[in-house]
Design an enzyme around this catalytic site. Structure first.
Site, short mmCIF file in Angstrom:
data_model
loop_
_atom_site.label_atom_id
_atom_site.label_comp_id
_atom_site.label_asym_id
_atom_site.label_seq_id
_atom_site.Cartn_x
_atom_site.Cartn_y
_atom_site.Cartn_z
N ASP A 135 52.88 15.98 -2.82
CA ASP A 135 51.67 15.85 -2.02
C ASP A 135 50.43 16.31 -2.80
O ASP A 135 50.18 15.82 -3.88
CB ASP A 135 51.88 16.61 -0.70
CG ASP A 135 50.79 16.38 0.33
OD1 ASP A 135 50.69 15.26 0.85
OD2 ASP A 135 50.03 17.33 0.61
N ARG A 136 49.63 17.24 -2.26
CA ARG A 136 48.44 17.70 -2.97
C ARG A 136 48.79 18.26 -4.33
O ARG A 136 48.06 18.08 -5.31
CB ARG A 136 47.69 18.77 -2.17
CG ARG A 136 47.38 18.43 -0.74
CD ARG A 136 46.64 17.12 -0.59
NE ARG A 136 45.30 17.14 -1.14
CZ ARG A 136 44.48 16.09 -1.16
NH1 ARG A 136 44.89 14.93 -0.67
NH2 ARG A 136 43.26 16.18 -1.66
N ARG A 139 48.90 15.66 -6.87
CA ARG A 139 47.57 15.26 -7.34
C ARG A 139 47.06 16.24 -8.40
O ARG A 139 46.45 15.83 -9.39
CB ARG A 139 46.62 15.13 -6.16
CG ARG A 139 47.13 14.12 -5.14
CD ARG A 139 46.17 13.78 -4.03
NE ARG A 139 46.91 13.05 -2.99
CZ ARG A 139 47.32 11.78 -3.11
NH1 ARG A 139 47.01 11.08 -4.19
NH2 ARG A 139 48.01 11.20 -2.14
N HIS A 180 43.94 13.10 8.75
CA HIS A 180 43.45 14.37 8.22
C HIS A 180 42.66 14.18 6.93
O HIS A 180 41.80 15.00 6.61
CB HIS A 180 44.61 15.35 8.02
CG HIS A 180 45.64 14.89 7.06
ND1 HIS A 180 46.57 13.90 7.36
CD2 HIS A 180 45.90 15.27 5.78
CE1 HIS A 180 47.35 13.71 6.32
NE2 HIS A 180 46.97 14.52 5.35
N TRP A 181 42.93 13.11 6.17
CA TRP A 181 42.15 12.84 4.96
C TRP A 181 40.66 12.70 5.30
O TRP A 181 39.81 13.09 4.50
CB TRP A 181 42.63 11.55 4.31
CG TRP A 181 43.75 11.70 3.34
CD1 TRP A 181 44.87 12.47 3.49
CD2 TRP A 181 43.86 11.07 2.07
NE1 TRP A 181 45.68 12.34 2.39
CE2 TRP A 181 45.09 11.49 1.50
CE3 TRP A 181 43.07 10.17 1.36
CZ2 TRP A 181 45.53 11.05 0.26
CZ3 TRP A 181 43.51 9.73 0.12
CH2 TRP A 181 44.71 10.16 -0.43
N TYR A 242 40.26 18.62 -0.09
CA TYR A 242 40.12 17.22 0.30
C TYR A 242 38.72 16.69 0.02
O TYR A 242 38.55 15.51 -0.33
CB TYR A 242 40.48 17.05 1.78
CG TYR A 242 41.98 17.01 2.01
CD1 TYR A 242 42.63 15.80 2.19
CD2 TYR A 242 42.73 18.18 2.01
CE1 TYR A 242 44.00 15.76 2.40
CE2 TYR A 242 44.09 18.14 2.21
CZ TYR A 242 44.74 16.94 2.40
OH TYR A 242 46.09 16.90 2.58
N HIS A 303 57.96 12.23 4.68
CA HIS A 303 57.03 12.79 3.70
C HIS A 303 57.51 14.07 3.04
O HIS A 303 57.32 14.27 1.83
CB HIS A 303 55.69 13.05 4.39
CG HIS A 303 54.66 13.69 3.53
ND1 HIS A 303 54.16 13.08 2.40
CD2 HIS A 303 54.02 14.89 3.63
CE1 HIS A 303 53.24 13.87 1.84
NE2 HIS A 303 53.15 14.97 2.57
#
Length: 325
Positions: A135-136, A139, A180-181, A242, A303
């Site tokens: 997930d994050r 990134r 939520h993005w 974000y 997820h």
């Protein structure tokens, strides 16, 4: 994170020192007794909290939103049997520092967050290592691999497509599923105020609405996520993460694309067959646009792969992570 206690010991270089502590922590029961807890000052006023377990070549595990390093508790024993596993909390999350955002959100850019983790690994004596990230955290790992290719030997990413591709290909279905993005990037302090009003409910709403619901999580781990979400500054840190992704991170990604830059190290990508990323994007195709050596595929879950399908994840990723050792 608070300053190290009187029980802490320091190791590492003069630039970055790892301060170990034996103070009890609410999530200790999730991890083997041999797991050590530490913090590293990665820049003035910013300390990254982490745990280390196992022996062998170094492996960095990076969590996602709205979680902490506790996501790895189900796969840690198997990984720690082969690796020295390092599990940090990203800045803004867990027990790591939560600095205030700046005008361009650059201090929560994935470049800055990756630099934190490079500093943690250097403090532990690891100049080159392998990475598994969700997930994050995936990134952050993508940017780390782009900015620090000499440090990242092998890279495995879980349930994401590249950030730039996901923003440029946003559809109504994606926007509805990943609401939520678009909520978290709204100007401060509106989203922070709403999250801080009931952080436990935020975890329930964000995580409980996914494919597996709350059944995927050990109650102790979920309690840890709720505890961390209630810490002062966490809501702001998440929002800044974000906000950076929707702005400065895209600038960095576009610069790589314009320069024709591709990740050169071996990359494996895995996604939940029942997840939103699989339904809205072609993950393998998108990663092939930004990396030269890519393979991977779906896993039988949604997820939260390390918690929903730990055995399937280990079966898929262990041959890749251990190759060449």
């Amino acid at each position: 994170m608070n300053a190290p206690s009187s029980t802490a010991t320091s190791v590492g270089s003069s630039a970055f020192a790892a301060d170990f502590t034996v103070e009890p922590h609410p999530a200790d029961a999730l991890f083997p007794a041999s797991t050590r807890r530490l913090s590293v000052e990665t820049e003035p006023g910013v300390r990254i909290h982490a745990r280390v377990c196992g022996e062998g070549p170094p492996l960095l595990l990076i969590h996602g939103h709205p979680q902490t390093l506790a996501i790895w508790h189900r796969v840690l024993p198997a990984l720690a049997a082969r690796f020295t596993v390092v599990m940090p909390d990203l800045r803004g999350y867990g027990d790591s520092s939560k600095p205030a955002g700046d005008e361009d959100h650059g201090n929560y850019s994935k470049r800055r967050m990756a630099q934190d983790l490079i500093a943690v690994m250097k403090a532990l004596g690891h100049a080159r290592f392998r990475v598994l990230a969700h997930d994050r955290g995936a990134r952050v790992a993508h940017r780390m691999a782009a900015d620090h290719p000499a440090a990242v030997e092998r890279l495995a990413l879980l349930d994401i497509a590249p950030t730039l591709a996901m923003y440029e290909q946003t559809t109504e279905a994606f926007a509805r599923a990943y609401w939520h993005w678009f909520f978290l990037i709204q100007p401060a302090p509106m989203p922070e105020r709403l999250i801080e009003a009931d952080p436990a409910a935020y975890a329930l709403d964000v995580m409980g609405r996914r494919h597996a619901g709350l059944s995927a999580f050990d109650p102790r781990a979920f309690a840890e996520y709720q505890r961390a979400l209630a810490l002062p500054g966490t809501a702001h840190g998440m929002c800044e993460d974000y906000r950076a992704a929707s702005g400065i991170d895209l600038e960095h990604d576009r610069a790589d694309r314009d320069a024709g830059a591709k990740l050169a190290m071996p990359l494996r990508v895995y996604w939940g067959a029942q997840g939103v990323v699989a339904k809205c994007f072609d993950p393998l195709k998108e990663w092939q646009r930004v990396a030269a050596d890519v393979d991977g595929g779906p896993l039988p879950c949604g997820h939260y792969i390390p918690e929903e399908a730990p055995d399937a994840l280990l079966t898929a990723v262990m041959p890749f992570l251990t190759e060449g050792l």
